[in-house]
Design a protein around this motif. Structure first.
Motif, PDB file in Angstrom:
ATOM      1  N   VAL A  56     -21.252  22.171  29.910  1.00  0.00           N
ATOM      2  CA  VAL A  56     -22.142  20.690  30.187  1.00  0.00           C
ATOM      3  C   VAL A  56     -22.566  19.961  31.273  1.00  0.00           C
ATOM      4  N   THR A  57     -21.147  19.721  31.589  1.00  0.00           N
ATOM      5  CA  THR A  57     -21.368  18.606  32.647  1.00  0.00           C
ATOM      6  C   THR A  57     -21.637  19.283  34.074  1.00  0.00           C
ATOM      7  N   PHE A  58     -21.593  20.485  34.300  1.00  0.00           N
ATOM      8  CA  PHE A  58     -21.572  20.735  35.923  1.00  0.00           C
ATOM      9  C   PHE A  58     -23.175  19.855  36.270  1.00  0.00           C
ATOM     10  N   SER A  59     -23.883  20.345  35.357  1.00  0.00           N
ATOM     11  CA  SER A  59     -24.860  20.901  36.040  1.00  0.00           C
ATOM     12  C   SER A  59     -25.239  18.650  36.795  1.00  0.00           C
ATOM     13  N   TYR A  60     -24.633  18.116  35.871  1.00  0.00           N
ATOM     14  CA  TYR A  60     -24.704  16.387  35.961  1.00  0.00           C
ATOM     15  C   TYR A  60     -24.497  16.367  37.105  1.00  0.00           C
ATOM     16  N   ILE A  61     -22.865  16.722  37.456  1.00  0.00           N
ATOM     17  CA  ILE A  61     -22.265  16.521  38.829  1.00  0.00           C
ATOM     18  C   ILE A  61     -23.024  16.779  39.777  1.00  0.00           C
ATOM     19  N   LEU A  62     -23.447  18.271  39.344  1.00  0.00           N
ATOM     20  CA  LEU A  62     -23.710  18.666  41.159  1.00  0.00           C
ATOM     21  C   LEU A  62     -24.884  17.830  41.593  1.00  0.00           C
ATOM     22  N   VAL A  63     -26.243  17.403  40.002  1.00  0.00           N
ATOM     23  CA  VAL A  63     -26.816  15.841  40.358  1.00  0.00           C
ATOM     24  C   VAL A  63     -26.657  15.242  41.613  1.00  0.00           C
ATOM     25  N   ILE A  64     -24.892  14.219  40.878  1.00  0.00           N
ATOM     26  CA  ILE A  64     -25.103  13.034  41.447  1.00  0.00           C
ATOM     27  C   ILE A  64     -24.598  13.061  42.939  1.00  0.00           C
ATOM     28  N   ILE A  65     -23.698  14.561  43.211  1.00  0.00           N
ATOM     29  CA  ILE A  65     -23.484  14.984  44.404  1.00  0.00           C
ATOM     30  C   ILE A  65     -24.205  15.304  45.231  1.00  0.00           C
ATOM     31  N   ASN A  66     -24.950  15.986  44.802  1.00  0.00           N
ATOM     32  CA  ASN A  66     -26.508  16.601  45.914  1.00  0.00           C
ATOM     33  C   ASN A  66     -27.252  15.037  46.125  1.00  0.00           C
ATOM     34  N   GLN A  70     -30.879  11.794  31.617  1.00  0.00           N
ATOM     35  CA  GLN A  70     -31.633  10.003  32.602  1.00  0.00           C
ATOM     36  C   GLN A  70     -31.452  10.598  33.993  1.00  0.00           C
ATOM     37  N   ILE A  71     -30.184  11.104  33.882  1.00  0.00           N
ATOM     38  CA  ILE A  71     -29.842  10.754  35.937  1.00  0.00           C
ATOM     39  C   ILE A  71     -30.801  11.699  36.635  1.00  0.00           C
ATOM     40  N   GLN A  72     -31.451  12.499  36.288  1.00  0.00           N
ATOM     41  CA  GLN A  72     -32.595  13.624  36.944  1.00  0.00           C
ATOM     42  C   GLN A  72     -33.493  12.235  36.914  1.00  0.00           C
ATOM     43  N   GLU A  73     -33.905  10.959  36.390  1.00  0.00           N
ATOM     44  CA  GLU A  73     -34.984  10.066  36.109  1.00  0.00           C
ATOM     45  C   GLU A  73     -34.917   9.469  37.436  1.00  0.00           C
ATOM     46  N   THR A  74     -33.345   9.555  38.684  1.00  0.00           N
ATOM     47  CA  THR A  74     -33.442   8.053  38.838  1.00  0.00           C
ATOM     48  C   THR A  74     -32.904   8.982  40.063  1.00  0.00           C
ATOM     49  N   ASP A  75     -32.922   7.893  41.550  1.00  0.00           N
ATOM     50  CA  ASP A  75     -32.114   8.923  42.770  1.00  0.00           C
ATOM     51  C   ASP A  75     -31.281   7.166  42.979  1.00  0.00           C
ATOM     52  N   ASP A  76     -31.176   6.507  42.504  1.00  0.00           N
ATOM     53  CA  ASP A  76     -29.927   5.681  42.622  1.00  0.00           C
ATOM     54  C   ASP A  76     -28.651   6.126  42.327  1.00  0.00           C
ATOM     55  N   ILE A  77     -27.738   6.424  43.560  1.00  0.00           N
ATOM     56  CA  ILE A  77     -26.338   6.983  43.193  1.00  0.00           C
ATOM     57  C   ILE A  77     -25.996   5.878  41.937  1.00  0.00           C
ATOM     58  N   ASP A  78     -25.680   5.000  42.511  1.00  0.00           N
ATOM     59  CA  ASP A  78     -24.720   4.524  41.283  1.00  0.00           C
ATOM     60  C   ASP A  78     -25.705   4.159  40.086  1.00  0.00           C
ATOM     61  N   THR A  79     -26.487   3.643  39.632  1.00  0.00           N
ATOM     62  CA  THR A  79     -27.428   4.508  38.304  1.00  0.00           C
ATOM     63  C   THR A  79     -26.646   5.071  37.770  1.00  0.00           C
ATOM     64  N   GLN A  80     -27.231   6.396  38.411  1.00  0.00           N
ATOM     65  CA  GLN A  80     -26.534   8.185  38.251  1.00  0.00           C
ATOM     66  C   GLN A  80     -25.059   8.629  38.049  1.00  0.00           C
ATOM     67  N   VAL A  81     -24.175   7.300  38.804  1.00  0.00           N
ATOM     68  CA  VAL A  81     -22.669   7.661  37.994  1.00  0.00           C
ATOM     69  C   VAL A  81     -22.197   6.745  37.058  1.00  0.00           C
ATOM     70  N   ASN A  82     -22.797   5.269  36.869  1.00  0.00           N
ATOM     71  CA  ASN A  82     -22.690   4.680  36.264  1.00  0.00           C
ATOM     72  C   ASN A  82     -22.667   5.461  34.333  1.00  0.00           C
ATOM     73  N   ILE A  83     -24.018   6.125  34.654  1.00  0.00           N
ATOM     74  CA  ILE A  83     -24.787   6.869  33.483  1.00  0.00           C
ATOM     75  C   ILE A  83     -23.995   7.752  33.001  1.00  0.00           C
ATOM     76  N   PHE A  84     -23.093   8.603  33.976  1.00  0.00           N
ATOM     77  CA  PHE A  84     -22.668  10.170  33.563  1.00  0.00           C
ATOM     78  C   PHE A  84     -20.788   9.248  33.218  1.00  0.00           C
TER      79      PHE A  84
END
Length: 276
Positions: A212-222, A1-15
């Motif tokens: 498990v988590t670093f790949s998602y954190i990397l998406v959020i940071i970038n 779900q994190i990779q399906e949106t470009d909204d940074i706040d949504t990504q952080v909330n999901i994570f």
């Protein structure tokens, strides 16, 4: 779900929500009753006398009309109190004698005998709320005050056309996306700490779940770097006041310590490294 949106706040909330749900399953909060360590002056004589006192108390409770047992319990209770006081006195007297030529050790013993003043338990909730509001107002104004001071200094600085032309010719700084190698190094070099921000995510748990988590954190940071948007949730902090000196009811006598989410520090570090 994190990779399906470009909204940074949504990504952080999901994570954050998913991470905390997993924590509740893998590392649930457990409440335990901790026993207080025995006082250093406690000995077998006192323990045996306490057992005798407790036994007499049970007998006295079961027979309220037996005045002899009631008096026997009261006398035993006094004996325990006097024995504790005498043993405690001898214990501290011995420690003071041992630290006779050690000022640091002497003050340590003195602070144990005469503890520092604590908050008044009679301090009602209304006064607590008023004091909390005063602290909040003071710490909330620090950022605005600093901003105004910096703005005045900038306005008073030399803004001649020559300097303006030099500034316009400079290359603008724009941070680039980081790699997994960069992320691992940033997290690895962060100082280990048990403090957490308002999201309750600690650095230890991030490191333990890195595979498990670093790949998602990397998406959020970038995503944050590419869009130039800092997540709203990472701007919120817990402010804890540390007393410096003086009146404890005066907010200016405290130094505010800000506890930010650990994920925000990773983003700040990723940009700071490139900026430097």
């Amino acid at each position: 779900q994190i990779q399906e949106t470009d909204d940074i706040d949504t990504q952080v909330n999901i994570f954050v929500n998913t991470f905390k749900e997993c924590l509740d399953i893998c590392a649930p909060i457990v409440t335990r009753e901790l026993s207080r360590p025995a006082n250093p002056w406690m000995n077998d004589a006192i323990k045996n006398k306490m057992k005798e006192r407790d036994s007499l108390l049970q007998i006295a409770r079961n027979d309220f009309n037996n005045f002899a047992k009631q008096n026997q319990y009261k006398n035993c209770k006094k004996e325990v109190k006097n024995l504790v006081r005498q043993t405690q006195h001898e214990h501290y007297k011995k420690r003071l004698s041992e630290n006779k030529y050690n000022p640091k050790g002497t003050w340590q013993v003195v602070n144990e005998i005469v503890p520092r003043n604590s908050c008044d338990s009679t301090f009602d909730s209304q006064c607590q709320q008023t004091l909390a509001d005063e602290f909040n107002a003071h710490f909330s104004s620090v950022g605005e005050t600093t901003y105004n001071e910096v703005k005045i200094n900038i306005d008073n600085a030399d803004t001649s056309q020559v300097n303006q032309d030099k500034l316009n010719k400079r290359v603008r700084f724009k941070p680039k996306s980081i790699t997994m190698y960069d992320l691992v190094n940033i997290v690895k070099n962060l100082k280990n700490s048990n403090s957490v921000g308002h999201d309750d995510i600690s650095l230890k748990y991030l490191k333990d779940s890195s595979e498990v988590t670093f790949s998602y954190i990397l998406v959020i940071i970038n995503t944050s770097i590419q869009t130039g948007i800092f997540p709203t949730q990472w701007k919120e902090e817990i402010v804890k006041p540390l007393h410096k000196s003086g009146d404890t009811n005066e907010p200016s006598n405290f130094r505010p310590v800000s506890l930010l989410p650990i994920l925000s520090k990773i983003l700040e570090k990723a940009v700071a490294i490139q900026l430097v």
